[in-house]
Scaffold this motif. Structure first.
Motif, mmCIF file in Angstrom:
data_model
loop_
_atom_site.group_PDB
_atom_site.id
_atom_site.type_symbol
_atom_site.label_atom_id
_atom_site.label_comp_id
_atom_site.label_asym_id
_atom_site.label_seq_id
_atom_site.Cartn_x
_atom_site.Cartn_y
_atom_site.Cartn_z
ATOM 1 N N ILE A 1 1.062 -0.963 0.178
ATOM 2 C CA ILE A 1 0.088 0.050 -0.025
ATOM 3 C C ILE A 1 0.848 1.111 0.017
ATOM 4 O O ILE A 1 1.366 1.384 1.213
ATOM 5 N N ARG A 2 0.744 1.940 -1.169
ATOM 6 C CA ARG A 2 1.911 2.999 -1.499
ATOM 7 C C ARG A 2 1.029 4.457 -0.083
ATOM 8 O O ARG A 2 0.370 4.848 -0.558
ATOM 9 N N ILE A 3 1.921 5.067 0.612
ATOM 10 C CA ILE A 3 1.539 6.197 0.931
ATOM 11 C C ILE A 3 1.544 7.610 -0.448
ATOM 12 O O ILE A 3 3.048 7.455 -0.748
ATOM 13 N N PHE A 4 1.079 8.315 -0.682
ATOM 14 C CA PHE A 4 1.023 9.339 -1.307
ATOM 15 C C PHE A 4 1.362 10.566 -1.003
ATOM 16 O O PHE A 4 0.854 10.758 0.305
ATOM 17 N N PRO A 5 2.505 11.318 -1.664
ATOM 18 C CA PRO A 5 2.648 12.484 -1.455
ATOM 19 C C PRO A 5 1.446 13.579 -1.338
ATOM 20 O O PRO A 5 0.498 13.699 -2.093
ATOM 21 N N ILE A 6 1.303 14.733 -0.334
ATOM 22 C CA ILE A 6 0.416 15.681 -0.680
ATOM 23 C C ILE A 6 1.392 17.269 -0.645
ATOM 24 O O ILE A 6 2.207 17.869 -0.302
ATOM 25 N N PRO A 7 0.842 18.248 -1.339
ATOM 26 C CA PRO A 7 1.757 19.159 -1.751
ATOM 27 C C PRO A 7 1.389 19.748 -0.810
ATOM 28 O O PRO A 7 0.762 19.517 0.507
ATOM 29 N N ASP A 8 3.110 21.063 -0.254
ATOM 30 C CA ASP A 8 2.057 22.098 0.450
ATOM 31 C C ASP A 8 1.957 22.989 0.169
ATOM 32 O O ASP A 8 1.093 23.789 0.903
ATOM 33 N N THR A 9 1.867 23.426 -1.056
ATOM 34 C CA THR A 9 0.638 24.562 -0.978
ATOM 35 C C THR A 9 0.566 24.409 -2.230
ATOM 36 O O THR A 9 1.159 23.561 -3.590
ATOM 37 N N LEU A 10 -0.553 25.112 -2.561
ATOM 38 C CA LEU A 10 -1.679 24.393 -3.728
ATOM 39 C C LEU A 10 -2.131 25.485 -3.814
ATOM 40 O O LEU A 10 -3.406 26.503 -2.881
ATOM 41 N N SER A 11 -2.930 26.326 -4.657
ATOM 42 C CA SER A 11 -4.652 26.716 -5.631
ATOM 43 C C SER A 11 -4.710 26.432 -5.936
ATOM 44 O O SER A 11 -4.930 25.157 -6.683
ATOM 45 N N PHE A 12 -6.041 27.167 -6.205
ATOM 46 C CA PHE A 12 -7.270 27.095 -7.366
ATOM 47 C C PHE A 12 -7.671 28.091 -7.405
ATOM 48 O O PHE A 12 -8.073 29.339 -7.739
ATOM 49 N N ALA A 13 -7.916 27.676 -9.155
ATOM 50 C CA ALA A 13 -7.013 29.214 -9.721
ATOM 51 C C ALA A 13 -7.415 30.410 -9.433
ATOM 52 O O ALA A 13 -7.801 31.939 -9.006
ATOM 53 N N GLY A 14 -5.907 30.078 -9.164
ATOM 54 C CA GLY A 14 -4.761 31.362 -8.475
ATOM 55 C C GLY A 14 -5.101 31.268 -6.938
ATOM 56 O O GLY A 14 -4.379 32.571 -6.407
ATOM 57 N N GLU A 15 -6.025 31.089 -5.989
ATOM 58 C CA GLU A 15 -6.765 31.162 -5.333
ATOM 59 C C GLU A 15 -6.330 29.933 -3.968
ATOM 60 O O GLU A 15 -6.224 29.301 -4.136
ATOM 61 N N ARG A 16 -5.311 31.046 -2.874
ATOM 62 C CA ARG A 16 -4.344 29.332 -1.421
ATOM 63 C C ARG A 16 -5.306 28.683 -1.409
ATOM 64 O O ARG A 16 -6.737 28.720 -0.848
ATOM 65 N N VAL A 17 -5.216 27.757 -1.051
ATOM 66 C CA VAL A 17 -6.098 26.753 -0.633
ATOM 67 C C VAL A 17 -5.055 26.634 1.009
ATOM 68 O O VAL A 17 -4.014 26.295 0.853
ATOM 69 N N PRO A 18 -5.954 26.276 1.930
ATOM 70 C CA PRO A 18 -5.354 26.439 3.091
ATOM 71 C C PRO A 18 -4.695 25.438 3.852
ATOM 72 O O PRO A 18 -5.937 24.886 4.916
ATOM 73 N N LEU A 19 -3.761 24.618 3.219
ATOM 74 C CA LEU A 19 -3.475 23.199 3.815
ATOM 75 C C LEU A 19 -2.572 23.081 4.998
ATOM 76 O O LEU A 19 -2.535 22.349 5.562
ATOM 77 N N ASP A 20 -2.546 24.722 5.661
ATOM 78 C CA ASP A 20 -2.186 24.420 7.162
ATOM 79 C C ASP A 20 -2.723 23.934 8.203
ATOM 80 O O ASP A 20 -3.007 23.966 8.980
ATOM 81 N N ARG A 21 -4.249 23.854 7.278
ATOM 82 C CA ARG A 21 -5.854 23.824 8.181
ATOM 83 C C ARG A 21 -5.441 21.985 8.752
ATOM 84 O O ARG A 21 -5.288 21.803 7.552
ATOM 85 N N GLN A 22 -5.534 21.582 9.190
ATOM 86 C CA GLN A 22 -6.016 20.203 9.847
ATOM 87 C C GLN A 22 -7.522 19.397 8.447
ATOM 88 O O GLN A 22 -6.685 18.476 7.955
#
Length: 312
Positions: free
Chosen positions: A52-73
């Protein structure tokens, strides 16, 4: 039987048992402490215990130029859920990747021409998997338009013609809807969420909860997952090898070169018409699924463009 015969038989039996025991004691035991493999059986390949692979999750990400707050659990976990759901449904994702080559270039071009961010091509994936599907509620096509909304944005919908199945026209209609929603919300993430639950429904939740930000709203389960499903498609399609998808250029589907036949009057029998053009009825309907019956009614002043593979 003489007693010495019994002694001989019992002695031989004891020697046999002793020999078997010695063989068993000398058989090496399998080491199960490391990342070993299951035994080969009936010609099957060994299966690693840590397959079973553990996949990488990006540290930063945006949608349509808008930041996704991945720092929130909770945001991180919701994105991870959708990435694993898509990445481990390998058969569906591989076929979607193969199919996407036929549609994404033109969808991206239309989005750009109409001023809509390119990330919205992943919304079409989340809606339909780039297929002319019908939802339980009756939404149809790549962009899953309901009949009333489709008509509001210029698509013809009746028993004879349903342009929700015309993916090029439906894409342009979708951009009109998305631009209208952006004027209302001023935020592309909110626009995408409203595409799922309706502009009125999303606006009502904002008012009830005194909150504008999608990531701060408590929404129904479908809309709560919706943006993250779109984001997961973006992450996987932009980094396919990181998630185990190693398609070669020749693996992607491509339509043949096409030509357009303009029709200005009724076609009473589409099968006969197709044969007269050198095509089968199946080919006609395959490339023009917006024609819903066996004939085509053309109203006065109206024309239709029928797409067919170019003859060599």
């Amino acid at each position: 039987m003489p007693r010495y015969h019994l002694f001989f038989i019992y002695g031989m039996l004891a020697l046999c048992l002793a020999g078997i025991g010695a063989i068993l004691l000398q058989k090496p035991t399998r080491d199960t402490t490391g990342p070993q493999f299951m035994d080969r059986q009936q010609g099957m390949s060994p299966i690693p215990l840590d397959s079973i692979r553990i996949f990488p999750i990006p540290d930063t990400l945006s949608f349509a130029g808008e930041r996704v707050p991945l720092d929130r659990q909770d945001i991180f976990e919701r994105l991870e859920r959708e990435i694993y759901s898509i990445a481990y449904w390998q058969s569906n994702t591989v076929l979607l990747m193969k199919r996407s080559a036929k549609y994404l270039p033109e969808i991206s071009k239309t989005l750009q021409e109409q001023g809509v961010p390119d990330d919205f091509k992943y919304l079409a994936m989340a809606e339909s998997g780039l297929a002319n599907v019908t939802s339980p509620a009756g939404a149809k096509g790549f962009w899953q338009f309901m009949q009333g909304t489709a008509k509001d944005f210029g698509l013809e919908v009746n028993r004879n013609v349903d342009e929700r199945y015309h993916w090029q026209k439906a894409t342009k209609a979708a951009t009109a809807y998305l631009n209208q929603a952006h004027k209302k919300f001023g935020n592309w993430t909110a626009v995408a969420a409203s595409y799922n639950m309706g502009q009125a429904g999303f606006s009502r939740r904002q008012s009830e909860q005194l909150e504008e930000d999608y990531y701060q709203l408590l929404l129904n389960d479908e809309t709560s997952r919706y943006i993250f499903r779109i984001l997961a498609y973006k992450v996987i399609f932009e980094n396919p090898q990181d998630y185990g998808f190693n398609l070669r250029p020749k693996d992607y589907y491509q339509d043949p070169e096409m030509e357009i036949v303009t029709v200005e009057k009724d076609i009473s029998n589409l099968a006969e018409w197709a044969k007269g053009q050198g095509y089968s009825y199946k080919e006609l309907k395959l490339y023009n699924p917006w024609m819903r019956e066996r004939n085509l009614n053309v109203r006065r002043g109206r024309t239709y463009q029928i797409i067919l593979p170019k003859k060599s």
